[in-house]
Design an enzyme around this catalytic site. Sequence first.
Site, PDB file in Angstrom:
ATOM      1  CE1 TYR A 181     -10.913 -10.154  28.774  1.00 49.01           C
ATOM      2  CE2 TYR A 181      -9.708 -12.008  29.702  1.00 49.01           C
ATOM      3  CZ  TYR A 181     -10.759 -11.103  29.768  1.00 49.01           C
ATOM      4  OH  TYR A 181     -11.637 -11.146  30.821  1.00 49.01           O
ATOM      5  CD1 TRP A 229     -11.538 -19.810  34.094  1.00 46.65           C
ATOM      6  CD2 TRP A 229     -12.015 -21.983  34.346  1.00 46.65           C
ATOM      7  NE1 TRP A 229     -10.413 -20.522  33.755  1.00 46.65           N
ATOM      8  CE2 TRP A 229     -10.671 -21.859  33.900  1.00 46.65           C
ATOM      9  CE3 TRP A 229     -12.526 -23.252  34.584  1.00 46.65           C
ATOM     10  CZ2 TRP A 229      -9.853 -22.954  33.673  1.00 46.65           C
ATOM     11  CZ3 TRP A 229     -11.701 -24.357  34.377  1.00 46.65           C
ATOM     12  CH2 TRP A 229     -10.384 -24.204  33.914  1.00 46.65           C
ATOM     13  CB  ALA A 282     -15.365  -6.754  30.179  1.00 49.67           C
ATOM     14  CE1 TYR A 283     -13.258  -6.630  21.325  1.00 54.13           C
ATOM     15  CE2 TYR A 283     -12.110  -8.496  22.309  1.00 54.13           C
ATOM     16  CZ  TYR A 283     -12.567  -7.821  21.198  1.00 54.13           C
ATOM     17  OH  TYR A 283     -12.337  -8.337  19.942  1.00 54.13           O
ATOM     18  CB  THR A 334      -9.835 -11.475  33.913  1.00 54.69           C
ATOM     19  OG1 THR A 334      -9.672 -12.828  33.486  1.00 54.69           O
ATOM     20  CG2 THR A 334      -8.713 -10.649  33.300  1.00 54.69           C
ATOM     21  CG  ASP A 335      -8.850 -16.312  35.402  1.00 58.46           C
ATOM     22  OD1 ASP A 335      -9.526 -15.521  34.723  1.00 58.46           O
ATOM     23  OD2 ASP A 335      -8.826 -17.543  35.186  1.00 58.46           O
ATOM     24  CE  LYS A 390     -11.140  -7.157  32.563  1.00 60.16           C
ATOM     25  NZ  LYS A 390     -12.411  -6.390  32.635  1.00 60.16           N
TER      26      LYS A 390
END
Length: 280
Positions: free
Chosen positions: A124, A149, A59-60, A100-101, A128
């Site tokens: 970002y 996190w 991932a970036y 991701t959240d 995603k």
Amino acid sequence: MRVLLTGAYGQLGRSLLDRFPADWILLACGSAELDITNQAAVDRIVRRFQPQVIMNTAAYTAVDKAETDRIRAMKINAIGPENLARAARDNGAQLIHISTDYVFDGTKTTPYVESDAPCPVNFYGLSKWEGEKRVQAILPRAIIVRTSWMFSEHGNNFVKTMLRLAQTQQTFRVVNDQRGCPTYAGDLAQAMITLATDANAAGIYHYCGDKAVSWYEFALTIFNLFGNEYPELRSIEVCPISTAAFKQQACRPINSVMQSERTASQASCWDKALGMVMSA
């Protein structure tokens, strides 16, 4: 079980390497071994190795840098997963992809669940979410795990950053109005291994820590815990500040607390997991 692991040298990839069952046949690839944005390279490796499961932890993750490095962020976070999904579909493999959240905007006042609609506030998160959509369009039964996190013994993360800065700083200003769920990468790795063995697993899952905190509260917990081992950390002063006062290039969701409506499984208590980082 034959498993192709991408992003093998990031903190989640390395946590997986620490925990893979001994009888699994593993091909671990970092970016030097496999550029997931290169469709031909992905097809070639998947065709040769014939994995039953592909785990994508590549991932970036540079949230602020992604605002200006948009092409690269989109390639790694959206085009790369799309390439893996296509190769998985064509070769009869399952794909476990990490998201991701930050796909959420943070305006909800209760925890986000899998059925909530994404609405990212930074590039970002947008990249995603685009990756999620592309994966599902090609491989509807792919497993997408949203987490938040993340910290571990490996790589760069908030815990290690706080401890490193504490060697030269006595006062920290830490945001106190963004809330989320810290997640120990080792627990997430174990959850991914469990999902890989579940023939019925499919779709989006939320997997994160069991308690929500602000970044400020997270920092306090780190210094309080590690202060038992390193008394010099007890003198560290952590000052709460607002998001508005902490200048960052990318917006962050104020509330990115997640929980799962699909499974009762959660990461172990994250503050206890901090001890594993300290003893590593």
